[in-house]
Design an enzyme around this catalytic site. Structure first.
Site, PDB file in Angstrom:
ATOM      1  N   HIS A 120       0.781  -1.116  -0.101  1.00  0.00           N
ATOM      2  CA  HIS A 120       0.036   0.063  -0.002  1.00  0.00           C
ATOM      3  C   HIS A 120       0.954   1.301  -0.125  1.00  0.00           C
ATOM      4  O   HIS A 120       1.870   1.284   0.703  1.00  0.00           O
ATOM      5  CB  HIS A 120      -0.889  -0.177   1.289  1.00  0.00           C
ATOM      6  CG  HIS A 120      -1.782   1.461   1.322  1.00  0.00           C
ATOM      7  ND1 HIS A 120      -1.489   2.030   2.373  1.00  0.00           N
ATOM      8  CD2 HIS A 120      -2.623   1.804   0.787  1.00  0.00           C
ATOM      9  CE1 HIS A 120      -2.079   3.152   2.246  1.00  0.00           C
ATOM     10  NE2 HIS A 120      -2.995   3.026   1.197  1.00  0.00           N
ATOM     11  N   ASN A 121       0.557   2.100  -0.646  1.00  0.00           N
ATOM     12  CA  ASN A 121       1.276   3.310  -0.882  1.00  0.00           C
ATOM     13  C   ASN A 121       2.839   3.258  -1.126  1.00  0.00           C
ATOM     14  O   ASN A 121       3.515   3.728  -0.366  1.00  0.00           O
ATOM     15  CB  ASN A 121       1.236   4.305   0.390  1.00  0.00           C
ATOM     16  CG  ASN A 121      -0.215   5.138   0.773  1.00  0.00           C
ATOM     17  OD1 ASN A 121      -1.188   4.980  -0.218  1.00  0.00           O
ATOM     18  ND2 ASN A 121      -0.265   5.539   1.748  1.00  0.00           N
ATOM     19  N   GLU A 146       1.097  -0.078  -5.613  1.00  0.00           N
ATOM     20  CA  GLU A 146       0.061   1.000  -5.878  1.00  0.00           C
ATOM     21  C   GLU A 146       0.736   2.143  -6.521  1.00  0.00           C
ATOM     22  O   GLU A 146       1.905   2.687  -5.969  1.00  0.00           O
ATOM     23  CB  GLU A 146      -0.409   1.402  -4.302  1.00  0.00           C
ATOM     24  CG  GLU A 146      -1.536   2.466  -4.497  1.00  0.00           C
ATOM     25  CD  GLU A 146      -2.448   2.595  -3.427  1.00  0.00           C
ATOM     26  OE1 GLU A 146      -3.339   3.263  -3.229  1.00  0.00           O
ATOM     27  OE2 GLU A 146      -1.803   2.471  -2.158  1.00  0.00           O
ATOM     28  N   ASP A 161      -0.424   6.092  -6.960  1.00  0.00           N
ATOM     29  CA  ASP A 161      -1.188   7.152  -6.641  1.00  0.00           C
ATOM     30  C   ASP A 161      -1.008   8.135  -7.599  1.00  0.00           C
ATOM     31  O   ASP A 161      -0.203   9.013  -7.292  1.00  0.00           O
ATOM     32  CB  ASP A 161      -1.165   7.702  -5.125  1.00  0.00           C
ATOM     33  CG  ASP A 161      -2.485   8.469  -4.710  1.00  0.00           C
ATOM     34  OD1 ASP A 161      -3.085   8.725  -5.382  1.00  0.00           O
ATOM     35  OD2 ASP A 161      -2.527   8.371  -3.378  1.00  0.00           O
ATOM     36  N   HIS A 175       1.088  11.144  -2.417  1.00  0.00           N
ATOM     37  CA  HIS A 175      -0.064  11.094  -1.511  1.00  0.00           C
ATOM     38  C   HIS A 175      -0.652  12.355  -1.585  1.00  0.00           C
ATOM     39  O   HIS A 175      -0.348  13.312  -0.809  1.00  0.00           O
ATOM     40  CB  HIS A 175       0.233  10.526  -0.108  1.00  0.00           C
ATOM     41  CG  HIS A 175      -0.715  10.168   0.725  1.00  0.00           C
ATOM     42  ND1 HIS A 175      -1.366   8.992   0.463  1.00  0.00           N
ATOM     43  CD2 HIS A 175      -1.574  10.603   1.790  1.00  0.00           C
ATOM     44  CE1 HIS A 175      -2.345   8.717   0.942  1.00  0.00           C
ATOM     45  NE2 HIS A 175      -2.496   9.780   2.112  1.00  0.00           N
ATOM     46  N   GLU A 194      -4.573   4.151  -8.797  1.00  0.00           N
ATOM     47  CA  GLU A 194      -5.189   5.261  -7.979  1.00  0.00           C
ATOM     48  C   GLU A 194      -5.222   6.227  -8.783  1.00  0.00           C
ATOM     49  O   GLU A 194      -4.314   7.454  -8.618  1.00  0.00           O
ATOM     50  CB  GLU A 194      -4.971   5.511  -6.666  1.00  0.00           C
ATOM     51  CG  GLU A 194      -6.213   6.074  -5.610  1.00  0.00           C
ATOM     52  CD  GLU A 194      -5.863   6.084  -4.270  1.00  0.00           C
ATOM     53  OE1 GLU A 194      -6.171   7.320  -3.769  1.00  0.00           O
ATOM     54  OE2 GLU A 194      -5.536   5.040  -3.437  1.00  0.00           O
TER      55      GLU A 194
END
Length: 749
Positions: free
Chosen positions: A302-303, A332, A334, A347, A381
């Site tokens: 994640h991230n 991931e 983003d 982020h 994302e």
């Protein structure tokens, strides 16, 4: 005591390192300064010049190096140097969170020699067996303790040496050792050092075990060794297996000729992979890799772009490299609009730094399949405008090339997922799609170049979207066809219940769940969640409130059959220990086949209730924690700071199996503490259980400090007398440190 590189000291590359030289250290476009670097005589430590007031002389251990990269292969060198210095550049990549060391040599040949020399030393050190590592470490500590460099140790120097190796002794015992030490000099050519070393590392428990089985002239015959393998180690062994162990690990030629094993050879065997707690057969891919991809647990991040927390942490391509090199198979991205028309990754709405999308894709392309050849999922994302989405698609197609999956593997509409075997070396895009996958096989064009789709569930949590009259967020973004068309087997959809998913969703339509929702479903509808995951993929992600990038416990989600349980790889934690343990098996491929009762329709398995069924393979797990060897000092700056170790043994699995037990603490001995404490665990569902060893420094006034840890699947351990390696909180091996245990996993009566 053998030196790891001494046989090759005439090597020109190593000679350059020992002489040392000036290198240009690069930190930014404006901070580039010459510093002197030199390999110390122990050939395991690098010294480098520093202009800091209080740190003029600095060192780092070769053990701290993860890799050496030639050329402008780090984020820093790519950003802060010009292409014409490519062949003079190299980077030292450290384990854990330590910053990369980016350097420029005076010539291409010098850069080559530095890189080759460092790689040779690292390679040689990795080839050392546990006993050689131990010997070399102890000898180096002796060298450092010899303050006046007279090649002998006074009582004061000896006590300093003992504290360096993490043991406190009284003056009487120290005087005995000092008397022995005066009969040799600290020279590697002196044979008498072996006597002092043997006295120091004497292990009573090995004497007892060896003595029990050595019936032939105080040595183990091949028959004795076979008896040990069959009766203690519970192995399916033959006389040929015993002979093979003697041939490989016996050091005494006369004993070897008689097919005997001495105590030294026996200890050597116990320190090899055959004597390790982890089953050597599981170091390779041994599971069936031809089942649908949703039948596997998939190591997931994640991230992934973050090196630290998600409020002001640093975003970097290095974070992707570290995750991929640990066999993470789902990363991931983003994605947001960046300057000059180039999409960026960070982020959103925070102070985290930004990294170019195309640079991340390049790094992923370079490192995706170095550790594992099985497929990598890119979880997008997407917050970008249409134009930058089109550029994202263009970058992925041009950089990833034929490795990017842009259409189903079949010539007709698939009805189930392909397997990891089918998808070797391929990249799968997870994200939103404008239409059904059937459109790929339709003769008529859908005619939609762009349209609005709902945001990813995780993205919707943090977006500033409007709400409807019911107070529900109306999170919509425009999606470009070019990006949509790259989504094949992992189309993101909102979860509207298990019945809806069963009746309305295609197999390739998958949902992402916030941890709290997923845990609630696992606890209240475990069997339904398991059946959902038999035909669909599920991704779980940490709550947005975890601004420190902490982690949730992944075990309850694995118990419910969830495949993509995404964790913050950048955050050392028990949860990451468990993740490393789960994926240690099956060749560290990043894919672990789920148990049959999580894959086949009709199962009544529920991790919370444990109704009767084939998953109940009750076992009794007996473990004796015998001793530890050469635990690291936690406070190296304080000479008199000695650890007080204790050992915790934890079982993590279904709630009925989750349990923890611990030994007493041993005062002032991190070198060779001995416990001889026995525990018993009753296991209901062994196929989902993980065993975690935790060694801590006991503190009566505050929280215990971590010394080392190790985690593995219960089904991957070997019975009998075994050594357990110890890892740092970042998951890196602590050289020469370990536990010695006796294990027995038996069918419950």
């Amino acid at each position: 005591v053998d030196h790891p590189v001494q046989p090759k000291l005439r090597d020109a590359d190593l000679q350059l390192l020992l002489v040392g030289g000036e290198l240009l250290k690069v930190r930014s476009s404006s901070w580039k300064k010459n510093r002197f670097y030199k390999l110390q005589e122990d050939c395991t430590t690098m010294w480098h010049e520093s202009h800091r007031t209080f740190k003029r002389n600095q060192t780092f251990s070769i053990d701290e190096i993860e890799s050496v990269r030639k050329g402008r292969q780090s984020e820093g060198l790519q950003k802060h140097t010009e292409a014409h210095v490519e062949d003079r550049c190299f980077s030292i990549i450290f384990k854990g969170r330590r910053r990369n060391l980016d350097l420029i040599a005076t010539s291409a040949e010098e850069a080559r020699q530095w890189v080759n020399g460092l790689e040779k030393i690292i390679s040689n050190m990795k080839k050392l067996n546990s006993q050689q590592t131990s010997e070399h470490w102890i000898f180096n500590c002796m060298r450092k303790a010899d303050k006046n460099k007279d090649n002998k140790m006074t009582l004061k120097e000896l006590k300093h040496f003992l504290r360096q190796i993490n043991i406190e002794v009284d003056d009487m015992y120290a005087e005995v050792l000092c008397y022995v030490s005066k009969h040799f000099t600290l020279s590697e050519e002196e044979l008498n050092i072996k006597h002092f070393y043997d006295l120091l590392i004497y292990r009573e428990e090995i004497d007892v075990i060896y003595g029990k089985y050595a019936t032939t002239g105080e040595q183990m015959s091949v028959k004795d060794l076979l008896n040990f393998l069959l009766n203690e180690q519970r192995e399916v062994a033959t006389m040929e297996d015993a002979v093979s162990l003697i041939e490989r690990y016996e050091l005494d030629d006369s004993a070897k000729q008689k097919n005997h094993m001495t105590k030294d050879g026996f200890l050597m065997y116990l320190h090899q992979e055959e004597g390790s707690i982890f089953n050597p057969a599981h170091k390779e891919v041994f599971q069936d890799m031809s089942q649908p991809i949703n039948h596997y647990f998939i190591s997931s991040s994640h991230n992934t772009y973050l090196m630290e927390d998600q409020l002001k942490g640093h975003s970097s391509t290095e974070a992707y490299i570290k995750a991929l090199m640990k066999s993470c198979r789902c990363v991931e991205l983003d994605c947001w609009d960046g300057a000059h028309g180039e999409p960026i990754i960070y982020h959103g709405h925070t102070l985290t730094s930004k990294v170019l999308f195309k640079d991340v894709i390049k790094a992923i392309k370079e490192y995706a399949f170095k550790t594992s050849e099985y497929p990598v999922i890119l979880s997008l994302e997407n917050h970008c405008t249409l134009e930058q989405q089109k550029l994202m698609a263009k970058h992925m197609i041009s950089i990833l090339g034929s490795a990017l999956l842009t259409s189903p593997l079949e010539d007709q509409m698939p009805t189930a997922f392909p397997s990891p075997q089918d998808l070797k070396g391929r990249f799968i895009i997870k994200g939103k799609r404008l239409n059904k996958l059937d459109a790929v096989f339709s003769n008529t064009s859908p005619g939609v170049e762009e349209d609005c789709v709902s945001e990813e569930d995780e993205a919707a949590e943090t977006s500033n979207s409007k709400t409807d009259t019911n107070g529900q967020k109306k999170s919509k973004i425009k999606l470009a066809k070019q990006l949509s068309d790259l989504v094949i087997y992992c189309k993101s959809v909102h979860f509207s219940g298990f019945e809806h998913a069963k009746d309305k969703q295609a197999f390739y339509e998958m949902s992402s769940f916030k941890e709290s929702k997923a845990v609630n479903l696992a606890e209240t509808a475990g069997n339904a969640f398991i059946h959902h995951n038999m035909t669909k993929l599920s991704r779980i992600y940490p709550a947005g409130s975890r601004t420190d990038s902490s982690n949730y416990n992944p075990v309850s989600l694995w118990n419910a059959g969830c495949q993509i349980v995404a964790l913050n790889f950048q955050t050392p934690s028990k949860e990451m220990d468990l993740n490393q343990g789960r994926f240690r098996s099956n060749g560290v491929s990043g894919y672990v086949l789920k148990p049959g009762f999580q894959r086949y329709p009709g199962t009544e398995f529920d991790p919370m209730t444990l109704t009767k069924g084939p998953w109940l393979k009750r076992k009794t797990f007996h473990i004796m924690v015998i001793s530890a060897q050469q635990l690291p000092k936690l406070n190296k700056d304080k000479c008199k700071s000695i650890v007080d170790p204790l050992v915790k043994v934890e079982i993590d699995g279904v709630p009925a199996d989750t349990c923890s037990k611990e030994t007493r603490s041993i005062e002032n001995n991190g070198f060779n503490p001995m416990w001889n404490e026995t525990f018993q665990f009753d296991i209901q569902v062994p196929e989902l259980a993980l065993v975690r060893f935790l060694v801590e420094d006991y503190d009566s006034t505050s929280q215990n400090d971590l010394i080392g840890q190790y985690c593995l699947p219960l089904t991957s351990l070997q019975n009998g007398y075994r050594h357990v390696p110890l890892l740092t909180k970042h998951g890196d091996v602590i050289p020469s440190a370990g536990l010695f245990v006796h294990l027995m996993l038996l069918d419950a009566k």
